[in-house]
Structures are given as C-alpha cells and as structure tokens.
Design a protein around this motif. Structure first.
Motif, PDB file in Angstrom:
ATOM      1  N   CYS A  29       0.720  -1.138   0.477  1.00  0.00           N
ATOM      2  CA  CYS A  29      -0.156   0.079   0.017  1.00  0.00           C
ATOM      3  C   CYS A  29       0.779   1.171   0.218  1.00  0.00           C
ATOM      4  N   PHE A  32       2.471   2.032  -3.446  1.00  0.00           N
ATOM      5  CA  PHE A  32       0.935   2.445  -4.112  1.00  0.00           C
ATOM      6  C   PHE A  32       0.834   3.856  -4.100  1.00  0.00           C
ATOM      7  N   CYS A 232      -8.084  -6.161  -3.415  1.00  0.00           N
ATOM      8  CA  CYS A 232      -7.411  -4.999  -4.502  1.00  0.00           C
ATOM      9  C   CYS A 232      -8.081  -3.959  -4.020  1.00  0.00           C
ATOM     10  N   PRO A 234      -6.001  -0.932  -3.760  1.00  0.00           N
ATOM     11  CA  PRO A 234      -5.982   0.068  -4.704  1.00  0.00           C
ATOM     12  C   PRO A 234      -6.581   0.466  -5.571  1.00  0.00           C
ATOM     13  N   ASN A 239      -5.171   2.827  -8.853  1.00  0.00           N
ATOM     14  CA  ASN A 239      -4.525   1.673  -9.192  1.00  0.00           C
ATOM     15  C   ASN A 239      -5.376   0.563  -9.770  1.00  0.00           C
ATOM     16  N   TRP A 241      -4.735  -1.459 -11.577  1.00  0.00           N
ATOM     17  CA  TRP A 241      -4.328  -2.950 -12.744  1.00  0.00           C
ATOM     18  C   TRP A 241      -3.771  -3.803 -11.061  1.00  0.00           C
ATOM     19  N   CYS A 242      -4.979  -3.390 -10.141  1.00  0.00           N
ATOM     20  CA  CYS A 242      -4.799  -4.675  -8.839  1.00  0.00           C
ATOM     21  C   CYS A 242      -5.707  -5.484  -8.546  1.00  0.00           C
ATOM     22  N   LEU A 285      -0.119  -8.743  -4.724  1.00  0.00           N
ATOM     23  CA  LEU A 285       0.266  -7.013  -3.955  1.00  0.00           C
ATOM     24  C   LEU A 285       1.193  -7.027  -3.851  1.00  0.00           C
ATOM     25  N   GLU A 288       2.440  -5.924  -7.497  1.00  0.00           N
ATOM     26  CA  GLU A 288       1.979  -5.261  -8.398  1.00  0.00           C
ATOM     27  C   GLU A 288       2.354  -3.827  -8.586  1.00  0.00           C
ATOM     28  N   ALA A 289       2.378  -3.771  -6.963  1.00  0.00           N
ATOM     29  CA  ALA A 289       3.315  -2.251  -6.036  1.00  0.00           C
ATOM     30  C   ALA A 289       4.475  -2.210  -7.272  1.00  0.00           C
ATOM     31  N   LYS A 292       4.556  -1.205 -10.814  1.00  0.00           N
ATOM     32  CA  LYS A 292       3.692   0.089 -10.647  1.00  0.00           C
ATOM     33  C   LYS A 292       4.274   1.037 -10.376  1.00  0.00           C
TER      34      LYS A 292
END
Length: 293
Positions: A29, A32, A232, A234, A239, A241-242, A285, A288-289, A292
């Motif tokens: 988090c 993100f 999910c 975010p 965001n 794509w989360c 998760l 994905e961060a 990003k």
C-alpha cells in the motif's frame, strides 16, 4: 522429540506467514501511494513475528495451566502438555519474546513518535489476553475478531503509515488490512474446526463450537472471497491493475473443499495451506506495487 524441535513446534511456524502477510500488504500500500522508507517495514516485520510467537507461547502455557489441553490432541503437538517443555520455561519464553519484540517496536518511535509505546503495550496485552486473564478472548468466541484487528487492520495500517508518514494512505491500507484480517481469521477457523470436540469438552467456546462446523466452513468461504477482493483495494484509488491477489481464489477454493472432507490431523495441512494462500495473495499485491513503480 528433541527439545529444539519442541520449541520450534511451539512457535507454530505453519501460522507465521500470517504475520508476514500483514506487513507485506502494508508495504505494498505504501508503494502504491508514494515514495516510502523501507526501514520501518523491517522493524514492523520483526515486531509482528515476535509478537505472534509470544502469543503462541502464551496460548500453550495458559491452556496447559488452565487444564484445557490433553495429551494426544488432534492439533499440533503441545510441548508443555506432552512433557517436552516445562511450564516455567514456556512462561519465561513468553515474556522474554515479548521483551525481544519491544526492541524493533521501540525503534518505530523514530518514525512515528512516542505515542507508539502505548500501541506496542496494547498489542502485548492482547497477545496475552488471547489466552489469559479473567476473560480469555479465544475462549469466548472473540478470537476471530482479535485476529482481524491485530493481524489485519493494525499491521497493514501502521506499516503503510510509518513508511509514508501520510494519513491519506489509511483508507486504502485499512481496506487491504480488512482483507488480510479476514484471510488470517480463516487460519484460526481451520484450527478451531479441527479442535472443536476437544474445545467443547473443556468449555472453550470458539466460534466453531458456538456456530458449528458447517456454518464456519461457509464463513471460511465468504472470508476468502471478501478478503481477496479487499486486498485489491488499490483499484479504488486509481491503481487499475491491482487484480493479481484474485489469482489465489482457485487455490483458496481448493483448500475450502478439502476442509469440508477432512478431519483430525488432515486439517493441519489445510491450516498450513490457508496461511500460505494469504501469504501468496499479499506477495501478488506487493508484485503489483513493484510493477507500478
């Protein structure tokens, strides 16, 4: 069983991914949201792991002292009950581990201020209150709520905030923390699902004892779905794509179907896989961060 193996078993390593997952989700988090400082996350991780180990030690010591354990139980081997570890050694280890947790916890003052001492003390009290005191939480159907709070909302929210010093991150972190908490509560559900008859015999009223195995099996399923959706979070903050945590849903469903069929020692494997599913979801998760960034 050798003494070292007994101590390792008392730490309940199969459940420790739960502590790691909360810090990973909080870290994700923070990544993100903005540029962040990694050092508080390391302290949060050490504190969370040591606090959970202390709670596991306390659970074993106080359940033995209160006559709630018996030899040959279905669950993980209890070193104190089986005579592998003395009650005094387990009691001392509980408080020494809490003191050890105070070291990384105390370092967090550098980022969050002195008021975190009160937060750390509260976490320590609840680590003991889960199994001890005049109203042990785990004996009165409150263990699930304690897990959602102290393994979900608290570690995710505080890790994210300490890494960014930005209160604007809290809505997203608390949503993700709710997801971690629900998935962490599933670990407890499986544990209590396995131990229902033993718990009922000694008057330990877990949610499985109160509501029954079938009901709590479907609570497990709902926690999987809701928890992964909340992870999910975010998505709701730009965001888009989360979505990777949702990839663990088929694995969670497979574990759930196993729980419906299994009993006794077989459920130890389901407990381990439940914790691993949570850890994998938070790793997705975090991935994905990182992407990003």
């Amino acid at each position: 069983m050798g003494n070292r193996k007994a101590w390792i078993e008392a730490m309940r390593p199969r459940t420790l991914p739960v502590s790691v997952a909360g810090v990973l989700a909080g870290t994700a988090c923070a990544m993100f949201d903005t540029r962040c400082d990694w050092r508080p996350a390391v302290c949060c991780l050490l504190f969370a792991l040591l606090a959970q180990i202390a709670s596991n030690f306390a659970n074993e010591y106080f359940d033995f002292r209160n006559g709630l354990d018996r030899k040959g139980r279905e669950g993980f081997r209890r070193g104190v009950t089986e005579g592998d570890i003395s009650p005094e050694a387990m009691r001392n280890a509980t408080f020494l581990t809490l003191l050890a947790a105070a070291i990384p916890g105390g370092l967090l003052i550098l980022w969050g201020g002195w008021w975190l001492v009160g937060v750390g003390l509260l976490i320590g009290i609840f680590a003991l209150a889960y199994s001890a005191g005049p109203y042990p939480l785990s004996h009165h159907g409150l263990g699930d709520l304690a897990v959602i709070l102290f393994f979900g909302l608290v570690p995710v929210g505080f890790t994210a905030w300490l890494m960014t010093s930005d209160t604007a991150i809290l809505p997203m972190a608390l949503m993700a923390g709710g997801g971690v908490g629900l998935l962490a509560a599933n670990v407890l559900i499986v544990n209590n699902y396995r131990d229902m008859e033993d718990d009922r015999a000694v008057g330990k009223r877990t949610t499985v004892v109160i509501f029954g195995r079938r009901t709590m099996a479907y609570v497990y399923l709902m926690n999987c779905i809701a928890g992964l959706m909340l992870l999910c979070a975010p998505v709701f903050y730009g965001n888009t794509w989360c979505v990777l945590p949702l990839l663990t849903l088929p694995l969670a469903m497979r574990v759930w179907r196993g729980i419906l069929r299994h009993e006794g020692q077989q459920l130890n494997g389901d407990l381990k896989r439940t914790a691993q599913t949570l850890l994998l979801a938070t790793l997705f998760l975090l991935a994905e961060a990182i992407i990003k960034m």
